[in-house]
Motif scaffolding. Structure first.
Motif, PDB file in Angstrom:
ATOM      1  N   LEU A 509     -17.837  55.364  37.709  1.00 37.37           N
ATOM      2  CA  LEU A 509     -19.101  55.184  36.991  1.00 37.37           C
ATOM      3  C   LEU A 509     -20.246  55.633  37.892  1.00 37.37           C
ATOM      4  N   ASP A 510     -21.012  56.605  37.420  1.00 35.79           N
ATOM      5  CA  ASP A 510     -22.053  57.225  38.260  1.00 35.79           C
ATOM      6  C   ASP A 510     -23.426  56.655  37.907  1.00 35.79           C
ATOM      7  N   LEU A 511     -23.756  55.497  38.489  1.00 35.06           N
ATOM      8  CA  LEU A 511     -25.048  54.847  38.255  1.00 35.06           C
ATOM      9  C   LEU A 511     -25.630  54.428  39.598  1.00 35.06           C
ATOM     10  N   GLU A 516     -28.832  49.154  36.105  1.00 36.34           N
ATOM     11  CA  GLU A 516     -28.221  50.211  35.297  1.00 36.34           C
ATOM     12  C   GLU A 516     -26.750  49.880  34.988  1.00 36.34           C
ATOM     13  N   VAL A 517     -26.061  49.368  36.005  1.00 36.65           N
ATOM     14  CA  VAL A 517     -24.637  49.031  35.813  1.00 36.65           C
ATOM     15  C   VAL A 517     -24.488  47.907  34.788  1.00 36.65           C
ATOM     16  N   ILE A 518     -25.285  46.867  34.949  1.00 39.11           N
ATOM     17  CA  ILE A 518     -25.215  45.714  34.026  1.00 39.11           C
ATOM     18  C   ILE A 518     -25.569  46.158  32.607  1.00 39.11           C
ATOM     19  N   THR A 519     -26.630  46.942  32.476  1.00 39.04           N
ATOM     20  CA  THR A 519     -27.059  47.408  31.153  1.00 39.04           C
ATOM     21  C   THR A 519     -25.961  48.240  30.494  1.00 39.04           C
ATOM     22  N   TYR A 520     -25.372  49.148  31.262  1.00 39.41           N
ATOM     23  CA  TYR A 520     -24.321  50.011  30.710  1.00 39.41           C
ATOM     24  C   TYR A 520     -23.127  49.164  30.235  1.00 39.41           C
ATOM     25  N   MET A 521     -22.665  48.252  31.074  1.00 35.66           N
ATOM     26  CA  MET A 521     -21.478  47.463  30.735  1.00 35.66           C
ATOM     27  C   MET A 521     -21.734  46.505  29.572  1.00 35.66           C
ATOM     28  N   CYS A 522     -22.922  45.877  29.565  1.00 35.50           N
ATOM     29  CA  CYS A 522     -23.266  44.950  28.470  1.00 35.50           C
ATOM     30  C   CYS A 522     -23.438  45.696  27.151  1.00 35.50           C
ATOM     31  N   ASP A 523     -24.054  46.889  27.212  1.00 36.25           N
ATOM     32  CA  ASP A 523     -24.243  47.679  25.987  1.00 36.25           C
ATOM     33  C   ASP A 523     -22.902  48.060  25.372  1.00 36.25           C
ATOM     34  N   ARG A 524     -21.922  48.430  26.238  1.00 35.29           N
ATOM     35  CA  ARG A 524     -20.592  48.784  25.710  1.00 35.29           C
ATOM     36  C   ARG A 524     -19.939  47.560  25.047  1.00 35.29           C
ATOM     37  N   LEU A 525     -20.102  46.383  25.665  1.00 27.72           N
ATOM     38  CA  LEU A 525     -19.541  45.159  25.072  1.00 27.72           C
ATOM     39  C   LEU A 525     -20.215  44.823  23.746  1.00 27.72           C
ATOM     40  N   GLU A 526     -21.534  45.011  23.708  1.00 27.59           N
ATOM     41  CA  GLU A 526     -22.284  44.730  22.475  1.00 27.59           C
ATOM     42  C   GLU A 526     -21.840  45.667  21.354  1.00 27.59           C
ATOM     43  N   GLU A 527     -21.640  46.939  21.673  1.00 29.29           N
ATOM     44  CA  GLU A 527     -21.198  47.916  20.669  1.00 29.29           C
ATOM     45  C   GLU A 527     -19.825  47.542  20.104  1.00 29.29           C
ATOM     46  N   LEU A 590     -17.731  42.102  35.307  1.00 30.39           N
ATOM     47  CA  LEU A 590     -18.696  41.414  34.443  1.00 30.39           C
ATOM     48  C   LEU A 590     -17.959  40.372  33.607  1.00 30.39           C
ATOM     49  N   LEU A 591     -18.358  39.098  33.745  1.00 29.53           N
ATOM     50  CA  LEU A 591     -17.715  38.002  33.018  1.00 29.53           C
ATOM     51  C   LEU A 591     -18.455  37.734  31.713  1.00 29.53           C
ATOM     52  N   ALA A 592     -17.734  37.835  30.613  1.00 28.04           N
ATOM     53  CA  ALA A 592     -18.315  37.519  29.304  1.00 28.04           C
ATOM     54  C   ALA A 592     -17.462  36.416  28.682  1.00 28.04           C
ATOM     55  N   THR A 593     -17.866  35.167  28.899  1.00 27.51           N
ATOM     56  CA  THR A 593     -17.085  34.023  28.411  1.00 27.51           C
ATOM     57  C   THR A 593     -18.020  32.990  27.796  1.00 27.51           C
ATOM     58  N   ASN A 594     -17.447  31.884  27.322  1.00 22.38           N
ATOM     59  CA  ASN A 594     -18.246  30.773  26.800  1.00 22.38           C
ATOM     60  C   ASN A 594     -17.625  29.455  27.253  1.00 22.38           C
ATOM     61  N   GLU A 595     -18.139  28.336  26.749  1.00 20.74           N
ATOM     62  CA  GLU A 595     -17.690  27.017  27.207  1.00 20.74           C
ATOM     63  C   GLU A 595     -16.196  26.813  27.003  1.00 20.74           C
ATOM     64  N   GLU A 596     -15.662  27.364  25.912  1.00 21.58           N
ATOM     65  CA  GLU A 596     -14.250  27.151  25.601  1.00 21.58           C
ATOM     66  C   GLU A 596     -13.337  27.834  26.619  1.00 21.58           C
ATOM     67  N   GLN A 597     -13.887  28.825  27.355  1.00 18.52           N
ATOM     68  CA  GLN A 597     -13.082  29.516  28.367  1.00 18.52           C
ATOM     69  C   GLN A 597     -13.358  28.988  29.770  1.00 18.52           C
ATOM     70  N   SER A 598     -13.835  27.746  29.883  1.00 20.76           N
ATOM     71  CA  SER A 598     -14.149  27.186  31.199  1.00 20.76           C
ATOM     72  C   SER A 598     -12.915  27.168  32.098  1.00 20.76           C
ATOM     73  N   ASN A 599     -11.742  26.947  31.506  1.00 24.21           N
ATOM     74  CA  ASN A 599     -10.507  26.951  32.303  1.00 24.21           C
ATOM     75  C   ASN A 599     -10.193  28.347  32.838  1.00 24.21           C
ATOM     76  N   ILE A 600     -10.553  29.365  32.063  1.00 24.05           N
ATOM     77  CA  ILE A 600     -10.327  30.748  32.502  1.00 24.05           C
ATOM     78  C   ILE A 600     -11.247  31.079  33.664  1.00 24.05           C
TER      79      ILE A 600
END
Length: 636
Positions: A509-511, A516-527, A590-600
């Motif tokens: 990844l050329d950033l 820039e890295v966070i924006t790129y990765m979050c945008d891909r997850l959002e899409e 980049l961690l994308a989790t919620n309360e239910e994945q606290s064990n993860i």
């Protein structure tokens, strides 16, 4: 018509299943002994039958043989002991009411205000381990305060206490059957199974015997069930021959008639999921857009969503529900209401299991657009209770103890081990010698032995003394820790690795900046539908507070307070290291989790900590060239 007090007397006597003196009843009803005697006389005259028996010494009790002949619905269960009342109150506050009026509660459970006060103290004591849950009293009302997550955890822990040793213990289950010895019936079935060289899984036997016991109880009362399921070739299957031979042998011991429909039903129980495959899918015939497998999966998903209990890997439950749902639809189509003589006992002794069944019943009513009777709920509760006990048992290690059973100190040794390690392992079998095939059939995780022992099985084996000294305790403790590490790796592979998907893995990844890295990765997850824009903003805000980079060339950005829609761990390897806080970073997770994945999350950071402590392994990870290589390296 009977008045409310007289109805409560019937309910109280039915629920107790034993003699209660007139004085005890009068205290509970806040009336005189004479009034109770008058009420009993009125009840018996009203039904024109001796529904309530009386004895000068013992008092009063319900006549069960008369009760079953009368059109009386007894849907309420009265908690009898302080422990039962505490569970009842917690259950009501968690699932039925936001608050409870204490005066109404006294009337419902027939106890004094003083007893209620003591119960409240007990409940507060029970809640002490939960910082987030409190029982709040305001004048004559009480309510629970706490997060949904903590309440779920409380429910699960109370549920595990309720099920422990009750649904998989045949000795306890056999006590439900008064008219015959279930253990002798089991022995008869085992002899037939041996004769046909037919194997039934150890964990499946308790539920199978419950079904057999209920069938025998039903047959003793000439209350047979007819089945119209079309399985022309069923009689050719070994399961049918076993069921027929079993009932034939049993009829010589117990006063029952061998009925072909009962033989077929037992054969289908033995076949499990195979019987559903062979017969018509009655769920589909009842609701055209639904098949039995889909319905079972939806039930399990519903339980997971509402109770945070994951039965998705329990094949015994899946097969049991599939068979039961077929029968439920068949009974619904033929308008048959099957009786469950243990319903009241199930509701009183296992209210939290029954609560689980109620929620499943509500779901089935919505999906199938039909009423689910309490008797059907009782059978569902048996399946769910056994499943939850397996759910907890599976978290403990299975140990086999090999020792000379005739030695006086042997039992002391076993009990001491159980006292010290009961939270981590169960001794599932005690034998006096090693026999490879026998040990393999038990499937233990660990073998404890007081004898010198060499074998070829890949099972950790610990030699201890009958006196179980400190050195022995240490050896067992270390062996369990090694098993923990192996289990962690397995859970890690099953739970964590699946969150790292190839489509969310980026190489070269050329950033230039962290933003820039966070924006790129979050945008891909959002899409891809994993998160929304608020998630990205929260990750960037967290990064402003303090950089999430670490000394070994990597960063772990994550959200401050916004949960993802779906869990994911997005991974990027940068073409060139970039400055990220105080360190140069090459790898980003980049961690994308919620309360239910606290064990993860706990599992992830535990893995990360171990990885960092192994410099060579981590250095090799940073040299990854592809997704496949990355996955292979993190599970090494």
């Amino acid at each position: 018509m009977l008045n409310k007090r007289q109805e409560k007397i019937i309910l109280l006597l039915d629920d107790s299943k034993s003699w209660i003196t007139g004085k005890e009843i009068s205290r509970l009803m806040n009336v005189s002994d004479r009034t109770i005697r008058s009420d009993i006389d009125t009840i018996n005259r009203y039904y024109d039958k001796p529904l309530i028996e009386s004895n000068l010494r013992s008092g009063y009790r319900i006549n069960q043989e008369v009760l079953v002949t009368l059109p009386i619905e007894l849907n309420t269960v009265i908690p009898q002991t302080p422990e039962e009342r505490c569970i009842y109150i917690i259950q009501e506050l968690m699932f039925e009411k936001s608050e409870i009026n204490l005066l109404d509660l006294q009337d419902q459970v027939f106890i004094s205000g003083y007893s209620i006060d003591n119960d409240i103290k007990r409940i507060k004591k029970m809640l002490e381990p939960y910082d987030d849950i409190k029982l709040v009293r305001s004048r004559n009302y009480i309510h629970l305060e706490g997060s949904e997550q903590s309440k779920r955890q409380l429910y699960k822990e109370l549920l595990s206490q309720e099920t422990q040793g009750n649904f998989l213990n045949l000795n306890r289950l056999s006590s439900m059957f008064q008219d015959f010895d279930l253990l002798k019936v089991k022995k008869e079935l085992e002899d037939v199974l041996d004769h046909y060289n037919y194997h039934v899984r150890e964990m499946s036997m308790p539920m199978l015997m419950i079904h057999v016991g209920i069938a025998v109880e039903r047959m003793l009362r000439y209350n047979y069930i007819e089945t119209s399921r079309s399985i022309p070739e069923l009689e050719e299957h070994k399961e049918y021959l076993i069921a027929k031979e079993f009932f034939k042998r049993l009829s010589k011991r117990i006063r029952i008639e061998v009925v072909d429909d009962e033989v077929k039903l037992l054969a289908m129980q033995l076949m499990g999921k195979k019987s559903v495959t062979l017969s018509n899918d009655l769920v589909n015939s009842y609701k055209k857009d639904l098949n039995v497998d889909t319905l079972v999966d939806e039930i399990i998903e519903n339980i997971h969503n509402n109770f945070d209990i994951d039965f998705s890997k329990d094949t015994d439950l899946k097969n049991g529900l599939a068979v039961h749902l077929q029968g439920l639809i068949e009974r619904r189509n033929k308008n048959i209401n099957i009786s469950n003589i243990y319903l009241q006992e199930l509701k009183r002794k296992y209210p939290l299991v029954f609560e689980l069944a109620i929620r499943v019943g509500e779901f089935l009513e919505q999906v199938l657009k039909t009423d689910i009777s309490e008797n059907e709920l009782g059978f569902l509760a048996l399946h769910l209770g056994a499943a939850y006990e397996r759910y907890n048992t599976n978290s403990k290690y299975r140990a086999v103890m090999i020792y000379p059973i005739d030695q006086a100190l042997s039992d002391f040794c076993v009990k001491k081990i159980e006292n010290l390690f009961s939270e981590r392992m169960d001794i599932v079998a005690c034998v006096s010698f090693f026999e490879e095939k026998s040990i393999q059939s038990i499937k233990p995780d660990i073998i404890l032995t007081t004898l010198q022992l060499k074998h070829n099985l890949e099972i950790p084996t610990i030699q201890i003394s009958l006196f179980l000294n400190n050195e022995d305790e240490s050896k067992i403790f270390q062996a369990l820790n090694i098993l923990d590490k192996k289990r962690f790796r397995k859970e890690f592979e099953e739970s964590l690795v699946k969150l790292i998907e190839k489509k969310n893995f980026y190489y070269d990844l050329d950033l230039q900046t962290p933003q820039e890295v966070i924006t790129y990765m979050c945008d891909r997850l959002e899409e891809a539908g994993y998160c929304n824009e608020d998630f990205k903003n929260s990750v960037l805000q967290r990064e402003k507070m303090a950089a999430t980079s670490f000394v070994y060339s990597f960063a772990v950005p994550h959200s401050l307070n916004v949960a993802s829609i779906r869990p994911s761990i997005s991974v990027a390897f940068l073409k060139k290291p970039i400055q990220w806080g105080d360190f140069e970073v090459k790898m980003v997770m980049l961690l994308a989790t919620n309360e239910e994945q606290s064990n993860i999350l706990k599992m992830f950071f535990s893995w990360l900590s171990n990885m960092i402590n192994d410099a060579n392994h981590f250095a090799a990870l940073l040299e990854t060239k592809s997704y496949e290589e990355f996955i292979a390296k993190i599970i090494e």
